[in-house]
Design an enzyme around this catalytic site. Structure first.
Site, PDB file in Angstrom:
ATOM      1  CE  LYS A  32      -3.670   2.085   2.877  1.00 19.66           C
ATOM      2  NZ  LYS A  32      -4.485   1.909   4.091  1.00 19.66           N
ATOM      3  CB  SER A  66      -7.867   3.846   3.417  1.00 24.60           C
ATOM      4  OG  SER A  66      -6.951   3.190   4.287  1.00 24.60           O
ATOM      5  CB  SER A 112      -7.901   0.826   6.275  1.00 24.80           C
ATOM      6  OG  SER A 112      -8.540   2.061   6.178  1.00 24.80           O
TER       7      SER A 112
END
Ligand code: GLN
Length: 472
Positions: free
Chosen positions: A74, A149, A173
């Site tokens: 990420k 997210s 997330s």
């Protein structure tokens, strides 16, 4: 391709497969799936070169434990000499100066990083629509969000563009996008994995989390990345168990589900029915499944947001145009540089959280909001742990709904925040939790069920997850 690293490894060892072939396979899938907007950057040549080297190591018998594990990272985790933007314009042009501890440990065991994945700006969001790189699409239905997210990370595993993804989970997330995308997502106990090199959103909540389609694969990654680290003063010194020596599931588990969680208005019929069916299945298999009360449930979300806004406003003050990334070109003195850089560099959601965080920390309101939320946080942790004295796990929906449509909630932040209703409890309490894919709704969209355990009970949680995943 196999979704279990053990099977991939077996093929690599007996010569049925090479790392180079594996990397080519995933790169092909990445190219077929560019419309999903998962990758901010693909490390094509680097991954190929690394695969060739690791193939030699496998032949020579000197390969690390993760040789052949292809992963994505990420866009909030530092990877030395690679760009890092946290999905934000404000970090345009920024290069990581060092590896996050988790990355260093993965690379030391010969994992191959194939790319950097899209996410909500500074990990703030539940749909991946708050990214400077545009939204990510759910591979199950391209008109729907992947959750957030860590939306890019979840879809990178869902769409078979890698085996494992690293994400971050502050309030859900990893678990919420895992549930929207039909994959597994683990958020370990707070402090189990070093946060060194993870861009801070809310430091007392942030954890690195792991996505995969197979429990044993998650166990191996956790075993490699967890544990003491001189660069993170908050990381746990507790010894890391051998998560890969899977515990045998117990014959009899005691499971609790929260009454108030099933009564809420926002819970969709299909998610509710799916949970009830799964609870029945567990009862039929001989386990104790009981309802418990948790009247504080409705207070958890406001507590989470007050505290994370406060921490975010402090953590994000460093992005001011002086040291990192973007600096506004139209400035005439120091103050205008700060103002314009931050005004132009941050997106709307991040700016609103910085302002709300500054407000709840301001002298006149500090006690009414921040101090009070800290107290409620303690109560949430104590009450949750009290349940876990009597039960092995708490079973909850991961999210109140399945994946919603792009644009459906992004005009109203409160609607968006409700997507985290059930994931924030373990984040506020600092406890480990995992989302397990369990069936689909009437539109064929994946549904996730969340299991929460007491502090540092990842071993037990993973053993039960594996059992539960296969229970039909
Ligand atoms: N959706 C939650 C938020 O916006 C959780 C984010 C996260 O876990 N990073 O804060």
């Amino acid at each position: 391709m196999h979704t279990s690293f053990n099977l991939i490894r077996k093929d690599l060892e007996n010569g049925a497969l090479t790392c180079s072939q594996l990397v080519r396979y995933y790169l092909d899938n990445i190219n077929k799936k560019t419309h999903l907007n998962v990758f901010v950057e693909i490390y094509q040549e680097e991954a190929k070169a690394r695969a060739a080297k690791i193939d030699l190591k496998i032949k020579a018998g000197t390969a690390g434990r993760l040789a052949g594990m292809v992963i994505t990272v990420k866009d909030v985790i530092c990877h030395k000499d690679h760009k890092l933007q946290a999905g934000s314009k404000i970090l345009e042009g920024f290069d990581s100066q060092f590896d996050a501890t988790a990355i260093e440990r993965l690379l030391a065991e010969d994992a191959i990083i194939i790319g950097r994945t899209n996410c909500d700006e500074f990990a703030m969001g539940s749909s991946n629509e708050n990214s400077a790189f545009g939204p990510v699409l759910n591979d199950a239905d391209n008109e729907r969000v992947p959750g957030g997210s860590s939306g890019g990370s979840a879809v990178s595993v869902q769409a078979d563009t890698c085996l494992v993804a690293l994400g971050s989970d502050t309030g859900g997330s990893v678990r919420q996008p895992a549930s929207f995308c039909g994959v597994l997502g683990l958020k370990p106990t707070y402090s189990r994995i070093s946060r060194h090199g993870l861009i801070a959103y809310a430091s007392s909540f942030d954890t690195i989390g792991i996505f995969a389609k197979n429990v044993a694969t998650i166990a191996l990654v956790l075993e490699v990345v967890a544990g003491a680290d001189e660069f993170d003063s908050t990381v746990s010194q507790k010894e890391v168990p051998a998560y890969t020596k899977k515990l045998d599931p117990k014959n009899h588990y005691r499971l609790a589900y929260i009454k108030e969680a099933l009564e809420g208005e926002g819970l969709s019929e299909s998610v509710r029915n799916n949970l009830l069916e799964n609870l029945d299945r567990l009862r039929d298999a001989g386990h104790t499944v009981e309802q418990v009360d948790f009247p504080m449930l409705e207070h958890i979300l406001p507590t989470y947001y007050i505290l994370t806004w406060a921490e975010a406003s402090s953590n994000l003050s460093r992005f001011d145009g002086v040291r990192y990334g973007y600096r506004s070109p139209n400035t005439y003195n120091l103050e205008s540089m700060y103002k314009k850089t931050r005004t132009e560099g941050f997106g709307e959601e991040v700016k609103s959280r910085i302002m709300l965080g500054t407000f709840v920390l301001s002298a006149n309101y500090y006690d009414a909001y921040y101090t009070k939320a800290q107290k409620v946080r303690r109560l949430v942790r104590d009450h949750t742990r009290a349940i876990l004295q009597d039960y092995d796990f708490i079973v909850l929906p991961t999210s109140p709904t399945t994946a919603f449509k792009l644009g459906e909630h992004n005009k109203n932040p409160l609607e968006m925040y409700l997507a985290d209703l059930f994931t924030v409890q373990s984040s506020v309490a600092g406890l480990p939790a995992i989302s397990i894919p369990k069936g689909v709704d009437e539109n064929n969209l994946p549904i996730g069920i969340q299991l929460m355990a007491d502090d540092f009970k990842e071993e037990e949680l993973l053993a039960f997850s594996d059992y539960f995943l296969n229970l039909s």
